[in-house]
Design an enzyme around this catalytic site. Structure first.
Site, PDB file in Angstrom:
ATOM      1  N   ASP A  15      -1.333  16.440  -1.584  1.00 30.91           N
ATOM      2  CA  ASP A  15      -1.627  15.544  -2.703  1.00 30.91           C
ATOM      3  C   ASP A  15      -0.617  15.807  -3.816  1.00 30.91           C
ATOM      4  O   ASP A  15      -0.288  16.951  -4.128  1.00 30.91           O
ATOM      5  CB  ASP A  15      -3.053  15.769  -3.204  1.00 30.91           C
ATOM      6  CG  ASP A  15      -3.535  14.633  -4.078  1.00 30.91           C
ATOM      7  OD1 ASP A  15      -4.428  13.886  -3.646  1.00 30.91           O
ATOM      8  OD2 ASP A  15      -3.016  14.484  -5.216  1.00 30.91           O
TER       9      ASP A  15
ATOM     10  N   CYS B 260       0.547   3.361   3.173  1.00 30.05           N
ATOM     11  CA  CYS B 260       1.295   2.757   4.281  1.00 30.05           C
ATOM     12  C   CYS B 260       2.779   3.097   4.152  1.00 30.05           C
ATOM     13  O   CYS B 260       3.434   3.433   5.145  1.00 30.05           O
ATOM     14  CB  CYS B 260       1.111   1.244   4.304  1.00 30.05           C
ATOM     15  SG  CYS B 260      -0.452   0.684   4.996  1.00 30.05           S
TER      16      CYS B 260
ATOM     17  N   HIS C 255      -6.406   2.912   0.857  1.00 28.80           N
ATOM     18  CA  HIS C 255      -6.036   3.180   2.249  1.00 28.80           C
ATOM     19  C   HIS C 255      -6.852   4.423   2.599  1.00 28.80           C
ATOM     20  O   HIS C 255      -6.703   5.461   1.937  1.00 28.80           O
ATOM     21  CB  HIS C 255      -4.524   3.421   2.350  1.00 28.80           C
ATOM     22  CG  HIS C 255      -4.007   3.745   3.723  1.00 28.80           C
ATOM     23  ND1 HIS C 255      -2.920   3.097   4.301  1.00 28.80           N
ATOM     24  CD2 HIS C 255      -4.397   4.677   4.619  1.00 28.80           C
ATOM     25  CE1 HIS C 255      -2.683   3.610   5.490  1.00 28.80           C
ATOM     26  NE2 HIS C 255      -3.571   4.589   5.714  1.00 28.80           N
TER      27      HIS C 255
ATOM     28  N   CYS D  53       0.830  -1.212   0.000  1.00 30.88           N
ATOM     29  CA  CYS D  53       0.000   0.000   0.000  1.00 30.88           C
ATOM     30  C   CYS D  53       0.861   1.257   0.000  1.00 30.88           C
ATOM     31  O   CYS D  53       1.714   1.454   0.875  1.00 30.88           O
ATOM     32  CB  CYS D  53      -0.902  -0.023   1.231  1.00 30.88           C
ATOM     33  SG  CYS D  53      -1.774   1.520   1.502  1.00 30.88           S
TER      34      CYS D  53
ATOM     35  N   HIS E  31      -8.492   7.686   3.280  1.00 26.84           N
ATOM     36  CA  HIS E  31      -7.905   9.028   3.295  1.00 26.84           C
ATOM     37  C   HIS E  31      -8.993  10.076   3.144  1.00 26.84           C
ATOM     38  O   HIS E  31      -9.985   9.868   2.459  1.00 26.84           O
ATOM     39  CB  HIS E  31      -6.841   9.200   2.207  1.00 26.84           C
ATOM     40  CG  HIS E  31      -7.302   8.848   0.825  1.00 26.84           C
ATOM     41  ND1 HIS E  31      -7.386   7.543   0.399  1.00 26.84           N
ATOM     42  CD2 HIS E  31      -7.698   9.609  -0.213  1.00 26.84           C
ATOM     43  CE1 HIS E  31      -7.811   7.522  -0.851  1.00 26.84           C
ATOM     44  NE2 HIS E  31      -8.022   8.767  -1.251  1.00 26.84           N
TER      45      HIS E  31
ATOM     46  N   HIS F 112      -9.647  13.792   1.734  1.00 30.01           N
ATOM     47  CA  HIS F 112      -9.148  14.909   0.929  1.00 30.01           C
ATOM     48  C   HIS F 112      -9.631  16.210   1.548  1.00 30.01           C
ATOM     49  O   HIS F 112     -10.806  16.332   1.913  1.00 30.01           O
ATOM     50  CB  HIS F 112      -9.745  14.888  -0.480  1.00 30.01           C
ATOM     51  CG  HIS F 112      -9.280  13.795  -1.369  1.00 30.01           C
ATOM     52  ND1 HIS F 112      -8.324  13.982  -2.338  1.00 30.01           N
ATOM     53  CD2 HIS F 112      -9.667  12.501  -1.478  1.00 30.01           C
ATOM     54  CE1 HIS F 112      -8.144  12.857  -3.008  1.00 30.01           C
ATOM     55  NE2 HIS F 112      -8.945  11.937  -2.510  1.00 30.01           N
TER      56      HIS F 112
HETATM   57  P1  AMP Z   1      -8.608   8.757  -4.328  1.00 23.86           P
HETATM   58  O1  AMP Z   1      -9.030   8.831  -5.771  1.00 23.86           O
HETATM   59  O2  AMP Z   1      -9.604   9.360  -3.381  1.00 23.86           O
HETATM   60  O3  AMP Z   1      -8.184   7.366  -3.933  1.00 23.86           O
HETATM   61  O4  AMP Z   1      -7.377   9.721  -4.202  1.00 23.86           O
HETATM   62  C1  AMP Z   1      -6.044   9.295  -4.199  1.00 23.86           C
HETATM   63  C2  AMP Z   1      -5.195  10.548  -4.222  1.00 23.86           C
HETATM   64  O5  AMP Z   1      -3.896  10.190  -3.868  1.00 23.86           O
HETATM   65  C3  AMP Z   1      -5.136  11.236  -5.589  1.00 23.86           C
HETATM   66  O6  AMP Z   1      -5.613  12.580  -5.461  1.00 23.86           O
HETATM   67  C4  AMP Z   1      -3.640  11.197  -5.923  1.00 23.86           C
HETATM   68  O7  AMP Z   1      -3.184  12.364  -6.579  1.00 23.86           O
HETATM   69  C5  AMP Z   1      -3.005  11.044  -4.550  1.00 23.86           C
HETATM   70  N1  AMP Z   1      -1.703  10.392  -4.535  1.00 23.86           N
HETATM   71  C6  AMP Z   1      -1.342   9.230  -5.134  1.00 23.86           C
HETATM   72  N2  AMP Z   1      -0.054   8.943  -4.877  1.00 23.86           N
HETATM   73  C7  AMP Z   1       0.411   9.936  -4.081  1.00 23.86           C
HETATM   74  C8  AMP Z   1       1.675  10.214  -3.469  1.00 23.86           C
HETATM   75  N3  AMP Z   1       2.738   9.406  -3.622  1.00 23.86           N
HETATM   76  N4  AMP Z   1       1.791  11.337  -2.718  1.00 23.86           N
HETATM   77  C9  AMP Z   1       0.732  12.162  -2.557  1.00 23.86           C
HETATM   78  N5  AMP Z   1      -0.487  11.953  -3.095  1.00 23.86           N
HETATM   79  C10 AMP Z   1      -0.643  10.862  -3.851  1.00 23.86           C
HETATM   80 ZN    ZN Z   2      -2.217   1.264   3.713  1.00 31.36          ZN
END
Ligand code: AMP
Ligand code: ZN
Length: 120
Positions: free
Chosen positions: A34, A11, A105, A8, A107, A109
Protein backbone atom coordinates in the site's frame (compact mmCIF):
# COMPACT_ATOMS: atom_id res chain seq x y z
CA UNK A 1 -16.44 -6.78 -21.89
CA UNK A 2 -12.82 -5.90 -21.19
CA UNK A 3 -11.05 -7.46 -18.24
CA UNK A 4 -9.71 -4.01 -17.37
CA UNK A 5 -11.31 -0.64 -16.73
CA UNK A 6 -9.07 2.01 -18.35
CA UNK A 7 -10.03 4.52 -15.64
CA UNK A 8 -9.17 2.18 -12.75
CA UNK A 9 -5.90 2.72 -10.90
CA UNK A 10 -5.61 -0.91 -9.75
CA UNK A 11 -6.23 -2.13 -13.32
CA UNK A 12 -3.37 0.12 -14.39
CA UNK A 13 -1.18 -1.34 -11.64
CA UNK A 14 -2.21 -4.88 -12.64
CA UNK A 15 -1.25 -4.09 -16.26
CA UNK A 16 2.09 -2.58 -15.19
CA UNK A 17 1.11 0.88 -16.47
CA UNK A 18 1.54 2.35 -12.99
CA UNK A 19 4.46 1.08 -10.90
CA UNK A 20 3.97 -0.73 -7.63
CA UNK A 21 6.15 -2.46 -5.06
CA UNK A 22 5.23 -6.01 -5.89
CA UNK A 23 4.75 -8.66 -3.20
CA UNK A 24 3.39 -11.48 -5.37
CA UNK A 25 2.08 -12.11 -8.85
CA UNK A 26 0.50 -14.96 -10.77
CA UNK A 27 -1.90 -15.20 -13.73
CA UNK A 28 -4.90 -14.00 -11.74
CA UNK A 29 -3.62 -12.19 -8.67
CA UNK A 30 -1.29 -9.28 -7.91
CA UNK A 31 -0.18 -8.23 -4.42
CA UNK A 32 1.67 -4.95 -3.79
CA UNK A 33 2.54 -2.67 -0.91
CA UNK A 34 0.00 0.00 0.00
CA UNK A 35 1.31 3.45 -0.95
CA UNK A 36 0.11 4.87 2.37
CA UNK A 37 0.74 2.10 4.92
CA UNK A 38 -0.74 2.40 8.36
CA UNK A 39 0.83 -0.70 9.88
CA UNK A 40 4.44 -1.99 9.68
CA UNK A 41 3.18 -4.52 7.13
CA UNK A 42 0.40 -3.28 4.83
CA UNK A 43 -0.11 -4.73 1.40
CA UNK A 44 -3.02 -5.16 -0.98
CA UNK A 45 -4.10 -8.22 -2.97
CA UNK A 46 -6.14 -7.67 -6.13
CA UNK A 47 -7.57 -9.85 -8.87
CA UNK A 48 -5.98 -8.80 -12.14
CA UNK A 49 -9.43 -8.72 -13.74
CA UNK A 50 -11.57 -5.71 -12.85
CA UNK A 51 -14.21 -6.50 -10.24
CA UNK A 52 -15.51 -3.27 -8.65
CA UNK A 53 -16.03 -4.63 -5.13
CA UNK A 54 -16.98 -7.66 -3.08
CA UNK A 55 -20.60 -6.71 -3.82
CA UNK A 56 -20.09 -7.85 -7.43
CA UNK A 57 -18.46 -11.16 -6.51
CA UNK A 58 -20.43 -14.13 -7.78
CA UNK A 59 -20.00 -17.90 -7.97
CA UNK A 60 -17.59 -17.40 -10.87
CA UNK A 61 -15.24 -15.62 -8.44
CA UNK A 62 -15.42 -18.18 -5.63
CA UNK A 63 -12.26 -20.07 -6.57
CA UNK A 64 -10.29 -16.86 -7.11
CA UNK A 65 -11.40 -15.39 -3.78
CA UNK A 66 -10.59 -18.67 -2.08
CA UNK A 67 -7.12 -18.61 -3.57
CA UNK A 68 -6.63 -15.01 -2.44
CA UNK A 69 -7.76 -15.74 1.12
CA UNK A 70 -5.54 -18.79 1.46
CA UNK A 71 -2.60 -16.95 -0.09
CA UNK A 72 -2.92 -14.02 2.34
CA UNK A 73 -1.39 -15.85 5.35
CA UNK A 74 1.59 -17.01 3.29
CA UNK A 75 2.29 -13.52 1.97
CA UNK A 76 1.76 -12.03 5.43
CA UNK A 77 4.56 -14.22 6.84
CA UNK A 78 6.73 -13.55 3.79
CA UNK A 79 6.35 -9.80 4.37
CA UNK A 80 7.29 -9.96 8.04
CA UNK A 81 4.10 -10.58 10.00
CA UNK A 82 4.81 -12.69 13.05
CA UNK A 83 3.27 -16.17 13.23
CA UNK A 84 -0.14 -16.93 14.72
CA UNK A 85 -1.19 -16.81 17.52
CA UNK A 86 1.20 -14.29 19.14
CA UNK A 87 1.63 -12.43 15.90
CA UNK A 88 -1.00 -12.54 13.20
CA UNK A 89 -2.48 -9.92 10.91
CA UNK A 90 -5.75 -8.28 9.93
CA UNK A 91 -7.43 -9.06 6.59
CA UNK A 92 -9.97 -6.47 5.42
CA UNK A 93 -12.16 -5.90 2.35
CA UNK A 94 -13.71 -2.42 2.43
CA UNK A 95 -16.88 -2.48 0.34
CA UNK A 96 -18.82 0.57 -0.83
CA UNK A 97 -19.00 4.04 0.67
CA UNK A 98 -20.29 2.89 4.06
CA UNK A 99 -17.53 0.28 4.07
CA UNK A 100 -14.87 2.93 3.50
CA UNK A 101 -13.93 1.77 -0.02
CA UNK A 102 -11.99 4.43 -1.94
CA UNK A 103 -10.63 2.44 -4.88
CA UNK A 104 -13.39 0.61 -6.72
CA UNK A 105 -11.43 -2.46 -7.75
CA UNK A 106 -11.84 -5.34 -5.32
CA UNK A 107 -8.85 -5.53 -3.00
CA UNK A 108 -7.88 -7.29 0.20
CA UNK A 109 -5.88 -5.30 2.74
CA UNK A 110 -3.41 -7.28 4.86
CA UNK A 111 -2.14 -5.40 7.94
CA UNK A 112 0.35 -6.69 10.44
CA UNK A 113 3.58 -6.26 12.34
CA UNK A 114 4.22 -5.08 15.87
CA UNK A 115 1.82 -2.53 17.33
CA UNK A 116 1.16 0.36 17.67
CA UNK A 117 -0.24 0.94 14.20
CA UNK A 118 -1.09 4.37 12.83
CA UNK A 119 -4.77 3.33 12.68
CA UNK A 120 -6.86 0.33 13.63
P1 AMP B 1 -9.78 1.35 0.23
O1 AMP B 1 -10.08 2.54 1.10
O2 AMP B 1 -10.08 0.04 0.88
O3 AMP B 1 -10.39 1.49 -1.14
O4 AMP B 1 -8.21 1.32 0.09
C1 AMP B 1 -7.51 1.82 -1.02
C2 AMP B 1 -6.04 1.74 -0.67
O5 AMP B 1 -5.31 1.88 -1.84
C3 AMP B 1 -5.58 2.83 0.31
O6 AMP B 1 -5.02 2.21 1.47
C4 AMP B 1 -4.51 3.57 -0.50
O7 AMP B 1 -3.41 3.98 0.28
C5 AMP B 1 -4.10 2.53 -1.53
N1 AMP B 1 -3.58 3.06 -2.78
C6 AMP B 1 -4.11 4.03 -3.57
N2 AMP B 1 -3.34 4.23 -4.66
C7 AMP B 1 -2.31 3.36 -4.57
C8 AMP B 1 -1.17 3.08 -5.39
N3 AMP B 1 -0.93 3.75 -6.53
N4 AMP B 1 -0.30 2.12 -4.98
C9 AMP B 1 -0.53 1.45 -3.83
N5 AMP B 1 -1.59 1.66 -3.02
C10 AMP B 1 -2.46 2.60 -3.38
ZN1 ZN C 1 -9.85 -2.20 -11.98
Amino acid sequence: MSEHDPACIFCKIAEGKIPSRKVYEDDEILAFHDINPWAPVHFLMVPKAHVPSLAQAGPEHAALLGRMMTLAPKLALQEGCRPYPKGGYRVVINTGDDGGQEVHHLHIHVFGGPRPWAKG
